[in-house]
Design a protein around this motif. Structure first.
Motif, short mmCIF file in Angstrom:
data_model
loop_
_atom_site.label_atom_id
_atom_site.label_comp_id
_atom_site.label_asym_id
_atom_site.label_seq_id
_atom_site.Cartn_x
_atom_site.Cartn_y
_atom_site.Cartn_z
N ALA A 262 -101.69 31.25 -56.05
CA ALA A 262 -101.66 32.25 -57.12
C ALA A 262 -100.82 33.45 -56.71
CB ALA A 262 -103.07 32.69 -57.48
N VAL A 263 -100.07 33.96 -57.67
CA VAL A 263 -99.22 35.13 -57.44
C VAL A 263 -99.96 36.36 -57.95
CG1 VAL A 263 -96.99 36.20 -57.92
CG2 VAL A 263 -97.17 33.70 -57.69
N ALA A 264 -100.13 37.35 -57.11
CA ALA A 264 -100.85 38.56 -57.49
C ALA A 264 -100.10 39.30 -58.59
CB ALA A 264 -101.05 39.47 -56.29
N PRO A 265 -100.78 39.86 -59.56
CA PRO A 265 -100.08 40.56 -60.65
C PRO A 265 -99.39 41.82 -60.14
CG PRO A 265 -102.44 40.90 -60.81
CD PRO A 265 -102.24 39.89 -59.73
N ALA A 266 -98.22 42.06 -60.71
CA ALA A 266 -97.45 43.25 -60.37
C ALA A 266 -96.79 43.76 -61.64
CB ALA A 266 -96.40 42.94 -59.29
N ALA A 267 -96.65 45.04 -61.72
CA ALA A 267 -96.03 45.66 -62.88
C ALA A 267 -94.58 46.01 -62.56
CB ALA A 267 -96.80 46.91 -63.29
N TRP A 268 -93.76 46.02 -63.60
CA TRP A 268 -92.36 46.41 -63.41
C TRP A 268 -92.29 47.89 -63.09
CZ3 TRP A 268 -88.91 49.00 -67.10
CH2 TRP A 268 -87.58 49.03 -66.66
N ASP A 269 -91.59 48.22 -62.03
CA ASP A 269 -91.58 49.61 -61.54
C ASP A 269 -90.53 50.46 -62.22
OD1 ASP A 269 -89.39 48.37 -60.48
OD2 ASP A 269 -89.93 48.68 -58.38
N GLY A 270 -89.72 49.92 -63.13
CA GLY A 270 -88.76 50.72 -63.85
C GLY A 270 -87.38 50.78 -63.24
N ARG A 271 -87.14 50.09 -62.16
CA ARG A 271 -85.82 50.13 -61.54
C ARG A 271 -84.86 49.19 -62.29
NH1 ARG A 271 -86.71 48.94 -55.31
NH2 ARG A 271 -87.98 47.27 -56.22
N THR A 272 -83.66 49.74 -62.57
CA THR A 272 -82.66 48.98 -63.34
C THR A 272 -81.31 48.92 -62.65
OG1 THR A 272 -82.06 50.99 -64.57
CG2 THR A 272 -83.75 49.55 -65.55
N GLY A 273 -81.21 49.38 -61.44
CA GLY A 273 -79.93 49.39 -60.75
C GLY A 273 -79.53 48.00 -60.28
N PRO A 274 -78.36 47.91 -59.67
CA PRO A 274 -77.90 46.60 -59.18
C PRO A 274 -78.78 46.05 -58.06
CG PRO A 274 -76.43 48.36 -58.45
CD PRO A 274 -77.38 48.97 -59.43
N ASP A 275 -79.45 46.93 -57.35
CA ASP A 275 -80.34 46.48 -56.27
C ASP A 275 -81.76 46.19 -56.76
OD1 ASP A 275 -78.20 46.83 -54.59
OD2 ASP A 275 -78.79 48.87 -54.00
N ALA A 276 -82.01 46.38 -58.05
CA ALA A 276 -83.36 46.15 -58.58
C ALA A 276 -83.68 44.66 -58.57
CB ALA A 276 -83.48 46.72 -59.98
N GLY A 277 -84.88 44.36 -58.21
CA GLY A 277 -85.30 42.98 -58.19
C GLY A 277 -85.61 42.44 -59.58
N PRO A 278 -86.00 41.17 -59.68
CA PRO A 278 -86.33 40.60 -60.99
C PRO A 278 -87.63 41.19 -61.54
CG PRO A 278 -86.85 39.04 -59.23
CD PRO A 278 -86.13 40.20 -58.58
N VAL A 279 -87.77 41.08 -62.84
CA VAL A 279 -88.99 41.58 -63.50
C VAL A 279 -90.12 40.60 -63.20
CG1 VAL A 279 -90.04 42.22 -65.69
CG2 VAL A 279 -87.62 42.69 -65.28
N PRO A 280 -91.21 41.05 -62.63
CA PRO A 280 -92.29 40.11 -62.29
C PRO A 280 -93.13 39.74 -63.51
CG PRO A 280 -92.91 42.32 -61.65
CD PRO A 280 -91.52 42.43 -62.20
N LEU A 281 -93.57 38.50 -63.53
CA LEU A 281 -94.53 38.02 -64.54
C LEU A 281 -95.94 38.27 -64.01
CD1 LEU A 281 -92.85 34.68 -65.66
CD2 LEU A 281 -93.12 36.74 -67.03
N SER A 282 -96.75 38.89 -64.83
CA SER A 282 -98.08 39.28 -64.36
C SER A 282 -99.14 38.23 -64.65
CB SER A 282 -98.49 40.61 -65.01
OG SER A 282 -97.57 41.62 -64.68
N PHE A 283 -99.16 37.69 -65.88
CA PHE A 283 -100.24 36.78 -66.28
C PHE A 283 -99.69 35.65 -67.13
CE2 PHE A 283 -102.34 40.98 -65.92
CZ PHE A 283 -103.20 40.69 -64.88
N GLU A 284 -100.48 34.57 -67.17
CA GLU A 284 -100.26 33.45 -68.08
C GLU A 284 -101.47 33.34 -69.00
OE1 GLU A 284 -99.62 29.99 -65.74
OE2 GLU A 284 -97.57 30.58 -65.15
N CYS A 285 -101.23 33.15 -70.28
CA CYS A 285 -102.30 33.13 -71.27
C CYS A 285 -102.35 31.77 -71.94
CB CYS A 285 -102.09 34.22 -72.33
SG CYS A 285 -102.07 35.89 -71.65
N HIS A 286 -103.57 31.20 -72.02
CA HIS A 286 -103.81 29.91 -72.65
C HIS A 286 -104.70 30.13 -73.87
CE1 HIS A 286 -102.20 27.47 -69.24
NE2 HIS A 286 -102.57 28.55 -68.55
N GLN A 287 -104.53 29.27 -74.84
CA GLN A 287 -105.37 29.34 -76.04
C GLN A 287 -106.79 28.87 -75.71
OE1 GLN A 287 -104.75 30.61 -78.89
NE2 GLN A 287 -102.51 30.75 -79.01
N PRO A 288 -107.81 29.53 -76.25
CA PRO A 288 -109.19 29.07 -76.00
C PRO A 288 -109.47 27.77 -76.73
CG PRO A 288 -109.18 30.88 -77.57
CD PRO A 288 -107.75 30.74 -77.11
#
Length: 365
Positions: A262-288
């Motif tokens: 499992a990948v721990a949830p992380a929020a996008w920190d707002g960096r947009t420069g060329p050295d900024a990393g990819p936008v992390p995915l926090s959660f996956e949602c399934h239908q009940p």
């Protein structure tokens, strides 16, 4: 003008007489029906009253003196069992009938001395559940090193759609444990309860962690998380999606049974420069679903990434394009968490327009 004779009035009078006779007969019949109905009602009321008296009346004893004798014998046996061991195991002697010859008093005494005294019944041990003081709630032990909670007492159906199994016990991630503790469905302990000696009452459990302290244990102050903990904007998003009825889990949480990938949830920190990393995915949602099972999960209904910036900015087009390519055919939603806990979801399933291709077409024209 000639006078009417009685012969001319005879038919009319006869018709009136017949009509009055018919009315009288009808009234008599109706009166008879009313009387018969009243009599039936009276009979049924009397029967009900008689049945009530019979049901509420105490049953008469055939021999009241026998009942009194039996009660006195039971009281005497109870008093003797308090001071003499084995007296409670003595068989109950039926009362003697009137007129029957009295038996020799020495014979029962000799039989009682010959028989071995029966051991006194052992007292029932106290409840073996050390968490009975927590009521009908699940109990988990918090592990600060991995930021997870191992469930030691399962109550309810929450674990059908939450957590994973490790070493034969349910394991909750930080956001799941905090979600249940906040709703008073889970009690968090800092350490496992001590095991008591055999036959002795169980020792009292450790003191439960308060909800405010659970926030400090499960949440991370950094947007990127740390040590498996969950950032506060990610937890707000998780709580809102769970409240909407979705089955929310971490990315790749159920690839293996113990949730080690499992990948721990992380929020996008707002960096947009060329050295900024990819936008992390926090959660996956399934239908009940009624037949939901973590062992046979399909593709999620959508994936969520969380924006932790307070200015309301979003990732650049290049970052969103890479994020949608990573998600594949699964839609992606952007969750923007405000400072008061309000979460807004934006749908990104329409894709990102290719701006560079449009500029080339304009130059060709």
């Amino acid at each position: 003008r000639p006078r009417r004779t009685s012969a001319a009035k005879t038919p009319r009078r006869s018709a009136r007489s017949a009509q009055s006779a018919t009315d009288v007969t009808g009234r008599r019949r109706s009166t008879a029906r009313v009387r018969s109905r009243r009599s039936l009602d009276n009979e049924s009321s009397a029967a009900r009253a008689r049945h009530t008296r019979q049901s509420t009346a105490p049953k008469a004893l055939k021999a009241p003196h026998q009942a009194r004798t039996r009660t006195m014998f039971k009281r005497l046996k109870t008093s003797l069992s308090t001071y003499i061991s084995g007296a409670a195991a003595a068989p109950e002697e039926p009362p003697a009938e009137e007129g029957a010859p009295a038996e020799d008093a020495a014979a029962p005494a000799e039989a009682t001395e010959a028989e071995a005294p029966a051991p006194a019944p052992a007292e029932e041990p106290a409840s073996a559940d050390p968490f009975r003081s927590f009521g009908n709630r699940s109990v988990a032990v918090w592990d600060d090193a991995t930021a997870t909670a191992t469930v030691v007492r399962v109550k309810g159906k929450h674990f059908r759609t939450m957590g994973c199994f490790r070493a034969g016990a349910p394991l909750l991630f930080a956001e799941e444990a905090l979600y249940l503790a906040e709703r008073e469905a889970l009690v968090l302990l800092r350490e496992a309860p001590a095991e008591g000696e055999e036959g002795a009452p169980p020792p009292p459990p450790p003191e439960a962690v308060a909800t405010r302290e659970a926030y400090d244990l499960a949440l991370s102050r950094e947007p990127g998380g740390g040590g498996g903990r969950c950032p506060l904007p990610c937890y707000w998003t998780y709580a809102q999606l769970r409240g909407l009825g979705y089955v929310v889990c971490r990315p790749r949480a159920y690839e293996v049974g113990d949730g080690s990938r499992a990948v721990a949830p992380a929020a996008w920190d707002g960096r947009t420069g060329p050295d900024a990393g990819p936008v992390p995915l926090s959660f996956e949602c399934h239908q009940p679903q009624s037949n939901f099972a973590k062992s046979r999960l399909g593709d999620p209904a959508f994936r969520v990434f969380v924006c932790a910036t307070t200015g309301g900015s979003l990732p650049t087009v290049t970052q969103l394009d890479a994020l949608l390519a990573e998600s594949g055919d699964v839609p992606v939603k952007a969750a923007v968490a405000a400072g008061d806990g309000t979460v807004l979801l934006f749908d990104l399933t329409a894709g990102v327009p290719d701006v560079s291709r449009g500029d080339e077409e304009d130059e060709d024209e």
